[in-house]
Design an enzyme around this catalytic site. Structure first.
Site, mmCIF file in Angstrom:
data_model
loop_
_atom_site.group_PDB
_atom_site.id
_atom_site.type_symbol
_atom_site.label_atom_id
_atom_site.label_comp_id
_atom_site.label_asym_id
_atom_site.label_seq_id
_atom_site.Cartn_x
_atom_site.Cartn_y
_atom_site.Cartn_z
ATOM 1 N N GLU A 190 -4.367 1.937 7.203
ATOM 2 C CA GLU A 190 -3.529 1.549 6.061
ATOM 3 C C GLU A 190 -3.017 0.116 6.170
ATOM 4 O O GLU A 190 -1.916 -0.190 5.744
ATOM 5 C CB GLU A 190 -2.338 2.526 5.925
ATOM 6 C CG GLU A 190 -2.698 3.960 6.266
ATOM 7 C CD GLU A 190 -1.648 4.977 5.885
ATOM 8 O OE1 GLU A 190 -0.696 5.131 6.640
ATOM 9 O OE2 GLU A 190 -1.793 5.604 4.806
ATOM 10 N N ASP A 240 -7.940 0.261 4.907
ATOM 11 C CA ASP A 240 -8.634 1.018 5.952
ATOM 12 C C ASP A 240 -7.867 2.277 6.324
ATOM 13 O O ASP A 240 -6.773 2.516 5.811
ATOM 14 C CB ASP A 240 -8.854 0.135 7.189
ATOM 15 C CG ASP A 240 -7.562 -0.135 7.944
ATOM 16 O OD1 ASP A 240 -6.509 -0.375 7.293
ATOM 17 O OD2 ASP A 240 -7.581 -0.107 9.189
#
Ligand code: NOJ
Ligand code: NOJ
Length: 491
Positions: free
Chosen positions: A220, A217
């Site tokens: 991270e 995402d």
């Protein structure tokens, strides 16, 4: 962990001394020329902060076109070019330029975009730890050394949002060139077309081929299918479909249109009727596992970053987006002690500082617990400003309970005149009243940001949930970009 109350109080006093209430009356190229009713002192600050932000975005681009996420080289080391941050930072500058009246010359910005795209083209041409160039797996690499090599260390990869964000930027520049002589002439004179075309085609090919694959995402941390990634991918393909609708690109256009429609269906699955908000991740298959609420400010960022005036799909006024924003504001108001302070020393009301998601543990350097961030707090300001404008422009708006919950939080004084099923038309008195109240609430998020910003305008990544002092990477480039887009939306 909760600090004793006196620490909290001392901290608040400290934070207030950081803030400048005597901002200079600096010219900021015409932003905020429209609805300047309201708090003049705050707007004066916003103008000077816009100048600061513009300057920082220029200096944080290196000569080779790379954009550093922050000048900080340790604790944390953010001296890298992130695909996501860089695309957002360039897009924010475009938004700022196009929102300014009178508009300045486009030449300096197009020059910077040209360099950024040359750097991007170079990063697209080598394999890295996200994969090889065959099939464009390498485009999923989130982070590059400033010389253009993919980051060598372990990281949450691949991240699939960056190429989509970059494609959206390029398509916005090309769209502008279609209606704007200055843009089209400069693009030719600066020789930008070949690079724009190459980078764009690769990015769209990557998105069209790989959007179904699991990705980390934008924070991270979590691997799975994310609303943020999917919505910006949808927008990239939908715009790509429109752009390539010419004889030469007709098959590309069809493929991108098919992709956009398929992505749109997967986005609908993120709504949870039980919880009443959009879930940030579905089908998690790796990364952190403690995001129990699955509630995330990334939903609001998605609506803003994928917004398109011609297509309202999950845009800033979408009722499900607004329901999620309401839930975020309520959650963070209760969660972060600093948010108990609802007035700054000048008496200006402030809305809550917003974090990434309630279970966040990242403190900007280590993992002692999450804090409010500038980019997410500014996102709530921008959302309020955008809803206000869309409301005024709409022919009619039929209110449901999700809109009403958002207005109850962000426009309480207009509530008495509203009811479920009522129709609000853009030119009505109630629409104007609602819009001005929403703008005032946007300003209260801006006031929150001012309160935690340094006297010289410096903005880091986060501000402390207990004492309000800035923390995390200093001079975060994305924080300045978020300030520009928020202020540009206040018209
Ligand atoms: C650094 C990332 O950029 C940040 O978003 C994340 O929370 C931490 N690493 C932990 O993975
Ligand atoms: C951490 C954030 O979580 C991520 O979104 C960002 O790309 C990097 N920091 C760099 O700013």
């Amino acid at each position: 962990m909760r600090l004793p109350n006196w620490v909290f109080v001392v901290g608040l006093l400290g934070a207030s001394t950081l803030t400048s209430f005597s901002a200079q009356a600096e010219q900021a190229g015409g932003v905020l020329n429209g609805n300047t009713t309201g708090n003049n002192e705050l707007l004066t600050w916003a103008r000077s902060q816009v100048s600061k932000a513009r300057g920082m975005l220029v200096v944080q681009q290196l000569d080779n076109g790379a954009i550093i996420a922050s000048p900080s080289t340790r604790d944390p080391d953010y001296y890298y070019h992130w695909t996501r941050d860089a695309a957002l930072v360039m897009t924010a500058q475009l938004t700022d330029l196009l929102a300014s009246t009178p508009r300045g010359s486009a030449e300096p910005l197009l020059g910077r975009i040209g360099k950024y795209l040359s750097f991007s083209e170079q990063t697209q041409e080598s394999p890295n730890r996200s994969g090889g160039t065959e099939g464009w797996y390498n485009l999923g690499e989130p982070k590059f050394y400033v010389d253009g090599r993919g980051f060598d260390g372990d990281w949450g990869r691949p991240q699939s949002d960056g190429p989509a964000l970059r494609a959206i930027l390029i398509l916005k520049v090309l769209e502008q060139a279609e209606i704007d002589q200055e843009f089209s002439q400069l693009i030719s004179r600066l020789g930008m077309r070949p690079t724009m075309d190459t980078v764009l085609r690769r990015d769209l090919e990557y998105v069209a081929m790989r959007w179904r694959e699991s990705s980390f995402d934008l924070w991270e941390e979590v691997r799975g299918a994310h609303f943020y990634n999917r919505l910006v991918q949808y927008r990239a393909l939908a715009k790509g479909q429109a752009y390539f609708r010419t004889a030469e690109g007709r098959s590309l256009s069809t493929a991108y249109g098919d992709g956009a429609r398929a992505i749109a269906q997967t986005l609908e699955r993120h709504w949870s009727p039980e919880r009443g908000y959009l879930l940030t991740t579905l089908d998690r298959d790796g990364g952190v596992d403690y995001k129990a609420a699955n509630l995330d400010a990334a939903i609001v960022l998605a609506a803003l970053h994928a917004a398109d005036s011609k297509d309202a799909f999950f845009g800033p006024s979408d009722d499900k987006v607004l329901a999620t924003a309401t839930k975020l504001a309520d959650t963070f108001a209760a969660l972060y002690p600093i948010n108990r302070n609802t007035r700054d020393p000048s008496g200006q009301e402030m809305l809550p500082g917003i974090g990434r998601y309630p279970e966040d543990r990242y403190d900007g350097v280590g993992f002692s617990g999450g804090h409010p961030w500038f980019i997410t707090t500014l996102a709530l300001a921008e959302l309020n400003y955008r809803v206000a404008s869309e409301l005024e422009k709409s022919s009619k708006w039929i209110l449901n309970e999700k809109h009403l919950a958002f207005f109850a939080r962000h426009a309480p004084r207009s509530m008495a005149a509203l009811s479920k099923g009522a129709t609000v038309s853009g030119q009505s008195a109630i629409a104007k009243k609602l819009a001005s109240e929403l703008r005032a609430h946007g300003d209260q998020y801006l006031a929150r940001v001012r309160y935690h910003t340094a006297r010289d305008g410096a903005m880091s990544e986060q501000f402390n949930r207990y004492d309000g002092f800035m923390r995390g990477a200093r001079d975060l480039t994305w924080s300045y970009a978020a300030l520009l887009t928020a202020v540009a939306a206040r018209h």
